[in-house]
Design an enzyme around this catalytic site. Structure first.
Site, PDB file in Angstrom:
ATOM      1  N   HIS A  54       0.845  -1.207   0.000  1.00  0.00           N
ATOM      2  CA  HIS A  54       0.000   0.000   0.000  1.00  0.00           C
ATOM      3  C   HIS A  54       0.866   1.237   0.000  1.00  0.00           C
ATOM      4  CE1 HIS A  54      -3.237   2.766   1.361  1.00  0.00           C
ATOM      5  NE2 HIS A  54      -4.020   1.866   0.800  1.00  0.00           N
ATOM      6  N   PHE A  55       1.464   1.635  -0.937  1.00  0.00           N
ATOM      7  CA  PHE A  55       1.617   1.135  -2.299  1.00  0.00           C
ATOM      8  C   PHE A  55       3.108   1.005  -2.527  1.00  0.00           C
ATOM      9  CE2 PHE A  55      -2.317   3.593  -2.169  1.00  0.00           C
ATOM     10  CZ  PHE A  55      -3.228   2.669  -2.640  1.00  0.00           C
TER      11      PHE A  55
END
EC number: 4.2.1.59
Length: 161
Positions: A54-55
């Protein structure tokens, strides 16, 4: 009612909350005014496990985990007011009102968690919560929480009804 402001280190937090790595999201309580408010700190590190997904190219702390950090901060305020047995108590989120996300939280940020007690009625606590980074609001919400006794399997006594 005392107006003395209290701070708590990680060792005291671990005695009050059942959470452990990787979901313990409060590192220190900077100020705690029982029955009123709490100010806590979460150091956001690139080593947090959620950043792998994420991410990968632009790590951002998930909003739901910011809300969880605020809920844990609210739990610390509640437990500072109400005696409890941490082995037989569950602190449960029962509602979130008006959640808003205003700024991304990234590795290296210090998340300041501010929670103010609003009211307590029939086992339900309501709080006004705000997370900030560098004085800017990252997230805010109204939190609704309850405390339940856990059965011997760790389940809420309300879940067995």
């Amino acid at each position: 009612m005392s107006t003395e402001k209290i701070n708590l280190d990680i060792h005291k937090i671990l005695t009050l909350l059942p959470h452990r790595y990787p979901i313990l999201l409060v590192d220190r309580v900077l100020e705690l005014e029982p029955h009123r408010s709490i100010k806590a700190l979460k150091n956001v590190s690139i080593n947090e496990p959620y950043f792998m997904g994420h991410f990968p190219k632009r790590p951002v702390m998930p909003g739901v985990l910011i809300l969880e950090a605020l809920a844990q901060t609210a739990a610390l305020l509640t437990f500072a007011e109400e005696p409890h047995d941490p082995h037989n108590t569950l602190y449960l989120f029962v509602g979130i009102d008006n959640a808003r996300f205003k700024r991304v939280v990234e590795p290296g940020d210090q998340l300041i968690l501010n929670v103010t007690f609003e009211r307590h009625m029939r086992g339900i606590w309501k709080f006004d919560a705000r997370a900030e980074v560098d004085g800017m609001v990252a997230a805010e919400a109204g939190l609704i929480c309850t405390v339940r006794r856990a059965d011997r399997n760790g389940q809420s006594d309300a879940a067995s009804r």
